[in-house]
Design an enzyme around this catalytic site. Structure first.
Site, PDB file in Angstrom:
ATOM      1  N   HIS A   4     -16.659 -29.835  83.851  1.00  0.00           N
ATOM      2  CA  HIS A   4     -18.315 -29.704  84.237  1.00  0.00           C
ATOM      3  C   HIS A   4     -18.123 -28.287  84.953  1.00  0.00           C
ATOM      4  O   HIS A   4     -17.696 -27.954  85.995  1.00  0.00           O
ATOM      5  CB  HIS A   4     -18.461 -30.177  85.196  1.00  0.00           C
ATOM      6  CG  HIS A   4     -18.663 -31.730  84.476  1.00  0.00           C
ATOM      7  ND1 HIS A   4     -18.698 -32.955  85.444  1.00  0.00           N
ATOM      8  CD2 HIS A   4     -18.901 -32.727  83.669  1.00  0.00           C
ATOM      9  CE1 HIS A   4     -18.975 -34.469  84.962  1.00  0.00           C
ATOM     10  NE2 HIS A   4     -18.928 -33.674  83.389  1.00  0.00           N
ATOM     11  N   GLU A  62     -19.126 -27.764  88.324  1.00  0.00           N
ATOM     12  CA  GLU A  62     -18.836 -28.376  89.699  1.00  0.00           C
ATOM     13  C   GLU A  62     -17.276 -27.184  89.770  1.00  0.00           C
ATOM     14  O   GLU A  62     -16.371 -26.919  88.999  1.00  0.00           O
ATOM     15  CB  GLU A  62     -18.287 -29.235  89.073  1.00  0.00           C
ATOM     16  CG  GLU A  62     -19.304 -29.844  89.025  1.00  0.00           C
ATOM     17  CD  GLU A  62     -18.842 -30.975  88.954  1.00  0.00           C
ATOM     18  OE1 GLU A  62     -18.133 -31.707  88.540  1.00  0.00           O
ATOM     19  OE2 GLU A  62     -20.269 -32.737  88.334  1.00  0.00           O
ATOM     20  N   HIS A  83     -13.621 -31.978  90.782  1.00  0.00           N
ATOM     21  CA  HIS A  83     -14.899 -32.449  90.098  1.00  0.00           C
ATOM     22  C   HIS A  83     -15.501 -31.934  91.638  1.00  0.00           C
ATOM     23  O   HIS A  83     -14.987 -31.065  92.561  1.00  0.00           O
ATOM     24  CB  HIS A  83     -15.341 -33.127  89.577  1.00  0.00           C
ATOM     25  CG  HIS A  83     -14.866 -33.993  88.473  1.00  0.00           C
ATOM     26  ND1 HIS A  83     -16.148 -34.245  87.225  1.00  0.00           N
ATOM     27  CD2 HIS A  83     -13.710 -34.410  87.931  1.00  0.00           C
ATOM     28  CE1 HIS A  83     -15.105 -34.082  85.907  1.00  0.00           C
ATOM     29  NE2 HIS A  83     -14.264 -34.957  86.421  1.00  0.00           N
ATOM     30  N   GLU A 141     -13.704 -35.396  93.950  1.00  0.00           N
ATOM     31  CA  GLU A 141     -14.433 -34.760  93.603  1.00  0.00           C
ATOM     32  C   GLU A 141     -14.636 -34.573  94.812  1.00  0.00           C
ATOM     33  O   GLU A 141     -14.356 -34.928  96.299  1.00  0.00           O
ATOM     34  CB  GLU A 141     -15.397 -36.387  93.881  1.00  0.00           C
ATOM     35  CG  GLU A 141     -15.971 -36.653  92.924  1.00  0.00           C
ATOM     36  CD  GLU A 141     -17.019 -35.928  91.984  1.00  0.00           C
ATOM     37  OE1 GLU A 141     -17.303 -35.261  92.028  1.00  0.00           O
ATOM     38  OE2 GLU A 141     -16.902 -36.905  90.842  1.00  0.00           O
TER      39      GLU A 141
END
Length: 442
Positions: free
Chosen positions: A83, A86, A190, A281
């Site tokens: 992404h 990110e 991420h 994350e």
């Protein structure tokens, strides 16, 4: 040149110190090429393909044998920035590269890791998305998707339901890459939350979806992997550091328990590539200010290193017939731990099974032959930089045509049969509400 200048030159690092800033494509390429040139004995830089706009998808390999496959040396990978908005993972992987190459031969831990592992690092899977971000934002920027507006973490084949998304060049490049390389362990990086998420991301009742979870046959290993990373990141381990976000006990969650998604990369890796992958994350804010990058590095450095070590869990070896010929494409699995797409030996007859310490029965299946069973005891050896080595010699001769002629891969269609009542086919209203609840996506 006088002696003073000569000594200063010898003491300077081979590569200029990497700044804590965001590196755009040209700067990133320059850094990677500099590392590859100055540490050519332990690195290899190559592009696995190009983005929609033609940008290279760079991978730097770090290892004792960076350009060739060595039997018994497991392959590991990190992938970041799929992404584009990110961004923390992208910079962390550049600093990880810098840390690895500058500490090889100096730090015993790093030296052993590099000498016994082939480490593949892709700082950006979505360079077009990263370059498209004009106004960085903590929540959402237009660079999340690739140049075609496709979410790359919804773009892979799915084992639970049909994914009709048009395959993107970046996705196809990664699929080809992992098909041609025997990756054992992986993580994709991420932002937008602070948690280690493990498969499955999608599910059916057979995997536990009726209980708001979706578990793999290797759930014990995946939980260990997620805890290994999260426990060494002080903020992630707290599980509640992102305001107005979901709390995650010990910084860990099952992907489906968090929210289900179709076409994710981690499920694809596990089911079709025999590669254990989790999603990391790493920041509550997707695109934080540059001055925060040093803190992210300090929070994640130990986790990044310790996670790579886990590629040496379990057991590895080659499968031979009675004449000592390595056997490709034969099924090697733990009894009572069968995968929907069976794990097979690679073209060198190698197998790698990530397992926690304990006693297991290994089942080798060759077409036309009775299963070959052998009991093994896996010691706690993750710190020894080698899984238990156990070659398996079968008590019969195998015709190569019989194993090469059998299907070596599973079809890229939903392998788990989905009933009309499966939670993966939730009503659209429920999916809409779920999306609102989870503003941050993987």
């Amino acid at each position: 040149m006088d002696l003073a200048c000569l000594w200063v030159g010898l003491l300077l690092p081979l590569v200029a110190a990497l700044d804590f800033k965001y590196h755009h494509q040209e700067e990133m390429e320059a850094f990677l090429k500099s590392v590859a040139q100055n540490y050519s004995s332990i690195t290899h830089l190559h592009s696995i393909g190009r983005s929609v706009k033609g940008r290279n998808l760079w991978v730097l390999v770090v290892g004792r044998f960076p350009k060739e496959h060595k039997v018994g040396v497991p392959a590991f990978k990190y992938v970041a920035n799929m992404h584009g908005d990110e961004t923390v993972g992208r910079e962390l992987l550049l600093h990880l590269i810098d840390y690895l190459v500058t500490n090889h031969g100096k730090d015993p831990e790093i030296t052993n890791l590099i000498n016994n592992t082939q480490i593949h690092i892709m700082p950006s899977m979505n360079p077009d998305g990263f370059e498209a971000v004009k106004k960085p934002d903590c929540f959402y920027s237009n660079g999340r998707e690739n140049y075609n507006g496709e979410d790359l973490n919804r773009n892979f084949p799915d084992a639970f339901e049909y994914n009709n998304a048009s395959r993107q060049p970046e996705t196809l490049a990664v699929m080809k890459w992992i098909k041609n390389k025997t990756f054992v362990l992986s993580a994709n990086l991420h932002g937008g939350a602070l948690v280690a998420s493990y498969p499955f991301d999608n599910g059916v009742p057979a995997t536990g979806s009726l209980h708001s979870r979706s578990l793999t046959p290797d759930d014990d290993v995946f939980q260990h992997l997620a805890h290994t990373y999260a426990s060494r990141n002080p903020n992630m381990a707290k599980g509640d550091q992102c305001k107005n976000k979901m709390n995650f006990p010990n910084g860990v969650t099952n992907g489906y328990s968090w929210y289900p998604l179709r076409g994710g990369m981690q499920d694809y890796n596990y089911i079709w590539a025999q590669c254990f992958e989790i999603t990391l994350e790493l920041s509550c804010c997707k695109y934080p200010r540059e001055e925060k990058l040093p803190n992210f590095w300090e929070d994640n450095k130990a986790s990044l290193i310790e996670y790579i070590k886990q590629v040496h869990l379990g057991i590895k070896g080659q499968v031979f017939d009675q004449n000592g010929i390595p056997l490709p494409n034969v099924i090697v699995e733990v009894q009572d731990r069968k995968h929907i797409c069976p794990f097979r030996t690679n073209r060198f007859g190698e197998y790698y099974l990530l397992l926690l310490p304990g006693s297991y029965v290994i089942n080798v299946t060759v077409p036309g032959q009775a299963p070959f069973l052998t009991r093994v005891v896996i010691p706690d050896n993750s710190q020894s930089y080698s899984a238990l080595k156990k070659d398996l010699k079968l008590p019969f001769q195998v015709q190569q045509d019989s194993i090469l002629g059998s299907s070596s891969s599973c079809p890229m269609t939903p392998l788990y049969k989905i009933s009309s009542h499966s939670p993966t086919t939730k009503p659209q209203l429920f999916l809409f509400l779920l999306t609102l609840l989870h503003i941050f996506f993987k």
